[in-house]
Design a protein around this motif. Structure first.
Motif, mmCIF file in Angstrom:
data_model
loop_
_atom_site.group_PDB
_atom_site.id
_atom_site.type_symbol
_atom_site.label_atom_id
_atom_site.label_comp_id
_atom_site.label_asym_id
_atom_site.label_seq_id
_atom_site.Cartn_x
_atom_site.Cartn_y
_atom_site.Cartn_z
ATOM 1 N N CYS A 48 0.862 -1.158 0.072
ATOM 2 C CA CYS A 48 0.061 0.060 0.054
ATOM 3 C C CYS A 48 0.927 1.265 -0.076
ATOM 4 C CB CYS A 48 -0.947 0.207 1.042
ATOM 5 S SG CYS A 48 -2.076 -1.434 1.394
ATOM 6 N N GLU A 49 1.861 1.186 0.934
ATOM 7 C CA GLU A 49 2.809 2.453 0.974
ATOM 8 C C GLU A 49 3.493 2.722 -0.384
ATOM 9 O OE1 GLU A 49 4.372 1.501 5.495
ATOM 10 O OE2 GLU A 49 5.516 0.989 3.747
ATOM 11 N N GLY A 50 3.994 1.441 -1.162
ATOM 12 C CA GLY A 50 4.547 1.770 -2.527
ATOM 13 C C GLY A 50 3.423 2.063 -3.643
ATOM 14 N N ALA A 51 2.500 1.750 -3.482
ATOM 15 C CA ALA A 51 1.339 2.198 -4.381
ATOM 16 C C ALA A 51 1.129 3.780 -4.234
ATOM 17 C CB ALA A 51 0.126 1.535 -4.288
ATOM 18 N N VAL A 52 0.876 4.186 -3.014
ATOM 19 C CA VAL A 52 0.480 5.596 -2.654
ATOM 20 C C VAL A 52 1.867 6.456 -3.178
ATOM 21 C CG1 VAL A 52 0.177 7.395 -0.950
ATOM 22 C CG2 VAL A 52 -1.136 5.156 -0.989
ATOM 23 N N SER A 53 2.850 5.931 -2.699
ATOM 24 C CA SER A 53 4.195 6.629 -3.005
ATOM 25 C C SER A 53 4.503 6.745 -4.646
ATOM 26 C CB SER A 53 5.488 6.061 -2.333
ATOM 27 O OG SER A 53 5.397 5.737 -0.926
ATOM 28 N N GLU A 54 4.304 5.790 -5.184
ATOM 29 C CA GLU A 54 4.437 5.862 -6.786
ATOM 30 C C GLU A 54 3.446 6.840 -7.334
ATOM 31 O OE1 GLU A 54 3.882 3.079 -10.852
ATOM 32 O OE2 GLU A 54 3.816 2.052 -8.674
ATOM 33 N N GLU A 55 2.278 6.828 -6.849
ATOM 34 C CA GLU A 55 1.485 7.903 -7.518
ATOM 35 C C GLU A 55 1.558 9.259 -7.018
ATOM 36 O OE1 GLU A 55 -0.951 7.339 -9.834
ATOM 37 O OE2 GLU A 55 -0.730 5.369 -9.878
ATOM 38 N N VAL A 56 2.030 9.559 -5.872
ATOM 39 C CA VAL A 56 2.298 10.639 -5.527
ATOM 40 C C VAL A 56 3.540 11.080 -6.025
ATOM 41 C CG1 VAL A 56 2.568 12.480 -3.285
ATOM 42 C CG2 VAL A 56 0.923 10.581 -3.448
ATOM 43 N N SER A 57 4.551 10.300 -6.221
ATOM 44 C CA SER A 57 5.990 10.686 -6.942
ATOM 45 C C SER A 57 5.663 11.332 -8.198
ATOM 46 C CB SER A 57 6.746 9.622 -6.620
ATOM 47 O OG SER A 57 7.193 9.220 -5.280
ATOM 48 N N ALA A 58 4.512 10.935 -8.974
ATOM 49 C CA ALA A 58 4.323 11.511 -10.380
ATOM 50 C C ALA A 58 4.027 12.865 -10.376
ATOM 51 C CB ALA A 58 3.330 10.555 -11.139
ATOM 52 N N ILE A 59 3.916 13.413 -9.176
ATOM 53 C CA ILE A 59 3.281 14.895 -9.330
ATOM 54 C C ILE A 59 4.150 15.815 -9.587
ATOM 55 C CG2 ILE A 59 2.312 16.712 -7.984
ATOM 56 C CD1 ILE A 59 0.619 14.619 -6.215
ATOM 57 N N GLU A 60 4.355 16.674 -10.626
ATOM 58 C CA GLU A 60 5.270 17.484 -11.050
ATOM 59 C C GLU A 60 5.819 18.297 -9.755
ATOM 60 O OE1 GLU A 60 6.314 21.279 -13.959
ATOM 61 O OE2 GLU A 60 4.609 19.961 -14.142
ATOM 62 N N GLY A 61 7.026 18.335 -9.476
ATOM 63 C CA GLY A 61 7.670 19.103 -8.347
ATOM 64 C C GLY A 61 7.940 18.219 -7.121
ATOM 65 N N VAL A 62 7.453 17.048 -6.803
ATOM 66 C CA VAL A 62 7.641 16.264 -6.147
ATOM 67 C C VAL A 62 8.973 15.463 -6.258
ATOM 68 C CG1 VAL A 62 7.043 14.093 -4.908
ATOM 69 C CG2 VAL A 62 5.188 15.716 -5.563
ATOM 70 N N THR A 63 9.882 15.552 -4.703
ATOM 71 C CA THR A 63 11.054 15.231 -4.741
ATOM 72 C C THR A 63 11.154 13.802 -3.757
ATOM 73 O OG1 THR A 63 11.909 16.614 -3.189
ATOM 74 C CG2 THR A 63 12.028 17.345 -5.326
ATOM 75 N N SER A 64 10.412 13.740 -3.014
ATOM 76 C CA SER A 64 10.559 12.630 -2.146
ATOM 77 C C SER A 64 9.212 12.366 -1.486
ATOM 78 C CB SER A 64 11.506 12.976 -0.871
ATOM 79 O OG SER A 64 11.405 12.230 0.015
#
Length: 102
Positions: A48-64
């Motif tokens: 679950c953590e990985g799924a959320v991290s992957e999607e949020v990481s795709a937002i422009e400007g997100v570095t971590s």
């Protein structure tokens, strides 16, 4: 003589020994950026953590991104302030619910 390879023991997740689906990229090596913590419901494991991290990481400007299932908190470091609706849409795409900022 044969060589044996020992794999690390998993600790609570099918994904990795640390219980996470990602490789530790959730840490901000530079120590700079805007940090925002969100509350997400529905996460139960490292997958679950990985799924959320992957999607949020795709937002422009997100570095971590660091998602923690046990607390439901997702810590996001970005180059500037994020649009909460963009984060909500990313969490929704992953199959979870953003309830707001923590």
């Amino acid at each position: 003589m044969t060589a044996e390879t020992q794999l690390p023991q998993a600790t609570g997740s099918c994904c990795s020994p640390s219980g996470s689906c990602h490789d530790g990229a959730g840490t901000d090596a530079g120590g700079t950026g805007v940090t925002t913590v969100y509350q997400v419901t529905g996460m139960t494991c490292g997958h679950c953590e990985g799924a959320v991290s992957e999607e949020v990481s795709a937002i422009e400007g997100v570095t971590s991104v660091k998602a923690v299932a046990s607390t439901g908190q997702v810590t996001v470091i970005s180059q500037g302030p994020l649009d909460d609706e963009a984060v909500r849409a990313a969490v929704d795409e992953a199959g979870y619910e953003l309830t707001g900022r923590a």
